[in-house]
Write an enzyme that holds these catalytic residues in place. Sequence first.
Site, PDB file in Angstrom:
ATOM      1  N   ASN A 170     -14.576   6.444   7.603  1.00 12.45           N
ATOM      2  CA  ASN A 170     -13.439   5.673   8.339  1.00 12.45           C
ATOM      3  C   ASN A 170     -12.674   6.322   9.261  1.00 12.45           C
ATOM      4  O   ASN A 170     -12.296   5.845  10.449  1.00 12.45           O
ATOM      5  CB  ASN A 170     -12.423   4.948   7.127  1.00 12.45           C
TER       6      ASN A 170
ATOM      7  N   GLU B  19       0.669  -1.205  -0.170  1.00 13.34           N
ATOM      8  CA  GLU B  19       0.059  -0.020  -0.006  1.00 13.34           C
ATOM      9  C   GLU B  19       0.793   1.314   0.106  1.00 13.34           C
ATOM     10  O   GLU B  19       0.289   2.348  -0.431  1.00 13.34           O
ATOM     11  CB  GLU B  19      -1.014  -0.004   1.244  1.00 13.34           C
TER      12      GLU B  19
ATOM     13  N   GLU C 168      -1.370   9.670   0.341  1.00 16.07           N
ATOM     14  CA  GLU C 168      -1.924   9.265  -0.898  1.00 16.07           C
ATOM     15  C   GLU C 168      -1.125  10.183  -2.048  1.00 16.07           C
ATOM     16  O   GLU C 168      -1.177  11.403  -1.847  1.00 16.07           O
ATOM     17  CB  GLU C 168      -3.294   9.451  -1.144  1.00 16.07           C
TER      18      GLU C 168
END
Length: 348
Positions: A248, A202, A211
């Site tokens: 989340n 990831e 990100e």
Amino acid sequence: MLAGIKSAFNNNYVSAEDQGARPLIANRTAAKGWETFDVVTNADGTISFLSAANRKYVTADLNDHTKLIARAATIQAWEKFRRIDRGNGKFALQAVANDLFVCADMNLGGVLYANRPAASGWEEFTITALSSPNPGTPDSQPSTGFVVTEQQFNQIFPSRNRFYTYAGLVAATAAYPAFAKTGGHAVERQEAAAFLANIHHETGGLYHIVEANKANYNHYFDYNSKYKVVPGKQYYGRGPLQISWNYNYGAAGEALGLPLLSNPDLVAQDPAVAMKTALWFWNTQTGAGTMTCHQAMVQSKGFGETIRTINGALECNRGGGGAVPNRVEQYKKICAMLGVDPGGHLSC
């Protein structure tokens, strides 16, 4: 299995002398720290030995007169041995490195060499299983309580961003005490390997904190969630599992007692918080799958189910190539480092 290895010829235990710095030698009357080993069964039927003295694998070193010494960080050919039954509880060890038998050479004080074409007295051994460590024996887990050492962590992530720390990971495990401590020796290590393999994928080896694609930053808003979007805040991917979306951040913050909905940047500012959010998802969320990643590993459903939970909608059931084989390969490498078979059902 934690065990002591004895020479059947002189009935002495094999010791990784000088905390593993010197060759193995059969010269001890009791099994304490230097005389204990984790016996690892490999997928190909061979066995390997992880020394409790220094948490290194015993290797038949062809560059040092075939002496056996605990100096390898991972299991490869030189660290594998075929166990040959000799009857009456005795066995011989045939080194995969050169197909020769291990000998406790009594002419050299009992030092172990993989140099004999046949097995007889000096080439016969017994194993005594130890139900618990003897006094002076290192714990089967590192002193941190986590099944992965700091040295192993650094080997897995050699180019990691300095933000991600071993101390942060260990601190985060306290929030989920069942993680990598459920199901026994093999399952615990498989779960740790599965988690580390997935966060490796990831984040590009724990390199990326946030990100990389900034074009997505304004995408992660669900205005129907009970975890309301805080004006001026963005919920793009952050941390080892790139947690994203306001729902989340809100749910993780609620579970961990952290203000992540109002301050999502905490995930990119505190190494322990970053790891906690990854462990929150790992242990409590089913994502795109039908079970949590923790359940998948402790119930032996396979590494592939962790991929399905984390990113199954985009990666699973799509044939060969792509991200899935990369995750699987990383998982297998880490399992080898930890001395555990990866198990079945590796893909999704």
